[in-house]
Design an enzyme around this catalytic site. Structure first.
Site, PDB file in Angstrom:
ATOM      1  N   ARG A  82       0.869  -1.172   0.000  1.00 54.87           N
ATOM      2  CA  ARG A  82       0.000   0.000   0.000  1.00 54.87           C
ATOM      3  C   ARG A  82       0.908   1.225   0.000  1.00 54.87           C
ATOM      4  O   ARG A  82       2.029   1.194   0.513  1.00 54.87           O
ATOM      5  CB  ARG A  82      -0.890   0.029   1.240  1.00 54.87           C
ATOM      6  CG  ARG A  82      -1.802  -1.185   1.403  1.00 54.87           C
ATOM      7  CD  ARG A  82      -2.576  -1.085   2.714  1.00 54.87           C
ATOM      8  NE  ARG A  82      -3.494  -2.211   2.908  1.00 54.87           N
ATOM      9  CZ  ARG A  82      -3.213  -3.313   3.595  1.00 54.87           C
ATOM     10  NH1 ARG A  82      -2.009  -3.437   4.173  1.00 54.87           N
ATOM     11  NH2 ARG A  82      -4.103  -4.281   3.729  1.00 54.87           N
ATOM     12  N   TYR A 133      -8.952 -11.146  -6.343  1.00 58.99           N
ATOM     13  CA  TYR A 133      -7.913 -11.337  -7.347  1.00 58.99           C
ATOM     14  C   TYR A 133      -8.103 -12.622  -8.134  1.00 58.99           C
ATOM     15  O   TYR A 133      -7.632 -12.728  -9.271  1.00 58.99           O
ATOM     16  CB  TYR A 133      -6.531 -11.300  -6.686  1.00 58.99           C
ATOM     17  CG  TYR A 133      -6.250  -9.961  -6.082  1.00 58.99           C
ATOM     18  CD1 TYR A 133      -5.973  -8.854  -6.882  1.00 58.99           C
ATOM     19  CD2 TYR A 133      -6.304  -9.774  -4.711  1.00 58.99           C
ATOM     20  CE1 TYR A 133      -5.755  -7.608  -6.336  1.00 58.99           C
ATOM     21  CE2 TYR A 133      -6.073  -8.525  -4.145  1.00 58.99           C
ATOM     22  CZ  TYR A 133      -5.806  -7.454  -4.971  1.00 58.99           C
ATOM     23  OH  TYR A 133      -5.591  -6.216  -4.425  1.00 58.99           O
ATOM     24  N   HIS A 187      -3.594  -8.821   4.061  1.00 59.25           N
ATOM     25  CA  HIS A 187      -5.040  -8.802   4.242  1.00 59.25           C
ATOM     26  C   HIS A 187      -5.415  -9.546   5.525  1.00 59.25           C
ATOM     27  O   HIS A 187      -4.937 -10.653   5.774  1.00 59.25           O
ATOM     28  CB  HIS A 187      -5.754  -9.481   3.063  1.00 59.25           C
ATOM     29  CG  HIS A 187      -5.819  -8.631   1.842  1.00 59.25           C
ATOM     30  ND1 HIS A 187      -6.003  -9.162   0.577  1.00 59.25           N
ATOM     31  CD2 HIS A 187      -5.731  -7.287   1.671  1.00 59.25           C
ATOM     32  CE1 HIS A 187      -6.024  -8.175  -0.307  1.00 59.25           C
ATOM     33  NE2 HIS A 187      -5.863  -7.032   0.340  1.00 59.25           N
ATOM     34  N   LYS A 220      -1.912  -2.154   8.070  1.00 60.35           N
ATOM     35  CA  LYS A 220      -3.102  -1.633   8.738  1.00 60.35           C
ATOM     36  C   LYS A 220      -3.208  -2.214  10.150  1.00 60.35           C
ATOM     37  O   LYS A 220      -2.890  -3.376  10.378  1.00 60.35           O
ATOM     38  CB  LYS A 220      -4.358  -1.993   7.932  1.00 60.35           C
ATOM     39  CG  LYS A 220      -4.535  -1.166   6.666  1.00 60.35           C
ATOM     40  CD  LYS A 220      -5.871  -1.474   6.019  1.00 60.35           C
ATOM     41  CE  LYS A 220      -6.121  -0.561   4.831  1.00 60.35           C
ATOM     42  NZ  LYS A 220      -7.434  -0.839   4.183  1.00 60.35           N
ATOM     43  N   ARG A 258      -0.284  -2.539  -6.837  1.00 61.87           N
ATOM     44  CA  ARG A 258      -0.541  -3.564  -5.819  1.00 61.87           C
ATOM     45  C   ARG A 258      -1.462  -4.647  -6.377  1.00 61.87           C
ATOM     46  O   ARG A 258      -1.211  -5.845  -6.219  1.00 61.87           O
ATOM     47  CB  ARG A 258      -1.163  -2.893  -4.599  1.00 61.87           C
ATOM     48  CG  ARG A 258      -1.580  -3.827  -3.467  1.00 61.87           C
ATOM     49  CD  ARG A 258      -1.971  -2.970  -2.264  1.00 61.87           C
ATOM     50  NE  ARG A 258      -2.789  -3.657  -1.285  1.00 61.87           N
ATOM     51  CZ  ARG A 258      -2.306  -4.402  -0.301  1.00 61.87           C
ATOM     52  NH1 ARG A 258      -1.006  -4.577  -0.184  1.00 61.87           N
ATOM     53  NH2 ARG A 258      -3.121  -4.968   0.581  1.00 61.87           N
ATOM     54  N   HIS A 297      -2.274   1.798  -6.229  1.00 68.19           N
ATOM     55  CA  HIS A 297      -3.091   0.625  -5.944  1.00 68.19           C
ATOM     56  C   HIS A 297      -3.176  -0.302  -7.156  1.00 68.19           C
ATOM     57  O   HIS A 297      -3.326  -1.518  -7.000  1.00 68.19           O
ATOM     58  CB  HIS A 297      -4.483   1.037  -5.477  1.00 68.19           C
ATOM     59  CG  HIS A 297      -4.897   0.340  -4.208  1.00 68.19           C
ATOM     60  ND1 HIS A 297      -4.138   0.376  -3.051  1.00 68.19           N
ATOM     61  CD2 HIS A 297      -5.956  -0.445  -3.919  1.00 68.19           C
ATOM     62  CE1 HIS A 297      -4.728  -0.329  -2.114  1.00 68.19           C
ATOM     63  NE2 HIS A 297      -5.823  -0.854  -2.614  1.00 68.19           N
TER      64      HIS A 297
END
Length: 315
Positions: free
Chosen positions: A166, A296, A287, A190, A264, A261
């Site tokens: 990210r 994906y 994730h 995150k 990514r 993004h």
């Protein structure tokens, strides 16, 4: 109705809203590990909710499911998208949990809010040739690639694509986050979750070139241990990193409006196309849920379908 409108509550009711919002911000940062971007967004949503309470004449300690739904209904009527409503609901849940924790609410109505089903659009993906050609074209432009900005631009794109990062993760990298022996990056994702991300030789070479001839030209008293620096010598900001990506890809002539993004998304898709399993890609991307990685597979299947229709004699 409050003269400040539904999105601009003041502290006229004497219920300590400014202090409450300050406490909420501190909890988001320190206890929940939210990014500054998320903190700003959640505070804006909390102010909007408090503004709705002003508009209907309800004190904070009477906040319940009906008032939450009324607030969301007004937002929906004003044209808020499903994605925006989903984020506002997440912010409201965090805020009502905070109010309950502080003793301002007897019960927490937040968990009773239903999140709207989001129509997930497929992410934009560059082909493997597009990604490679864009980086190679920039590296072969001697004038662009030899300046501090050019060296940083190449390294930024290589690391974003090579590590599937990210943009905020890239900007948060420090000098000692690179493990050359293992060829990995230590990434803070995150929620403050740390992970090790494999990185390839092209990205490491681009970083080395930046460290040798780019970073020293920009380093200053506020540089600290930041890996990537902006024009004034401070840590590279996400806006500047996005600009680096857009400028490099635009100059290469492929994916002219693609940003970080897209790199990514492309990295994840190319891994799956190359045979990586979904859980490995989940760990690579950082994730929390496999559901986030699942999109994906749709990209890979869509591409397979295109190839099938174009190539199979019985398609």
């Amino acid at each position: 109705m409050s003269p400040h409108g539904p999105d601009g509550p003041d502290d006229r009711q004497g219920d300590g809203r400014d202090a409450l919002l300050d406490d909420f911000a501190r909890r988001l940062r320190s206890e929940l590990g939210r990014s500054e971007h998320t903190v700003r967004a959640y505070l804006g949503d909390a102010r909007s909710l408090l503004g709705h309470l002003d508009a209907v004449g309800a004190p904070v300690d009477r906040l319940d499911l009906g008032l939450l739904r009324g607030w969301l209904s007004r937002l929906s009527g004003a044209g808020a998208s499903r994605a925006t409503l989903a984020r506002r609901i997440a912010a409201a849940r965090a805020f009502t949990a905070h109010l309950h924790r502080m003793g301002r609410l007897d019960t927490d109505p937040g968990p009773l809010l239903a999140t709207p089903v989001r129509r997930r659009s497929l992410p934009r993906v560059l082909s493997e040739d597009q990604a490679a050609d864009a980086i190679t074209a920039h590296a072969e432009d001697a004038e662009a690639a030899s300046t501090p900005d050019g060296l940083r631009r190449t390294a930024v794109v290589e690391v974003l694509y090579g590590g599937g990062l990210r943009v905020a993760e890239l900007c948060g990298l420090d000098l000692d986050d690179i493990d050359r022996e293992r060829r990995t990056l230590r990434v803070l994702g995150k929620g403050g979750k740390e992970r090790a991300v494999p990185i390839g030789e092209p990205a490491l070479d681009a970083v080395d070139a930046w460290l040798q001839a780019g970073r020293p030209a920009l380093v200053g008293p506020h540089s600290g241990r930041a890996l990537f620096l902006g024009a004034r010598g401070g840590r590279l900001g996400t806006r500047s990193a996005r600009r680096d990506v857009h400028e490099l890809l635009r100059a290469a002539g492929d994916g002219s409006d693609a940003g970080p993004h897209a790199l990514r998304h492309s990295a994840a898709t190319h891994l799956l196309n190359g045979g990586a399993d979904l859980r490995s890609v989940q760990e690579y991307l950082g994730h929390a849920s496999l559901d986030s990685t699942q999109v994906y597979t749709h990209v890979s299947i869509e591409r397979l379908t295109e190839v099938y229709r174009r190539s199979h004699p019985r398609a």
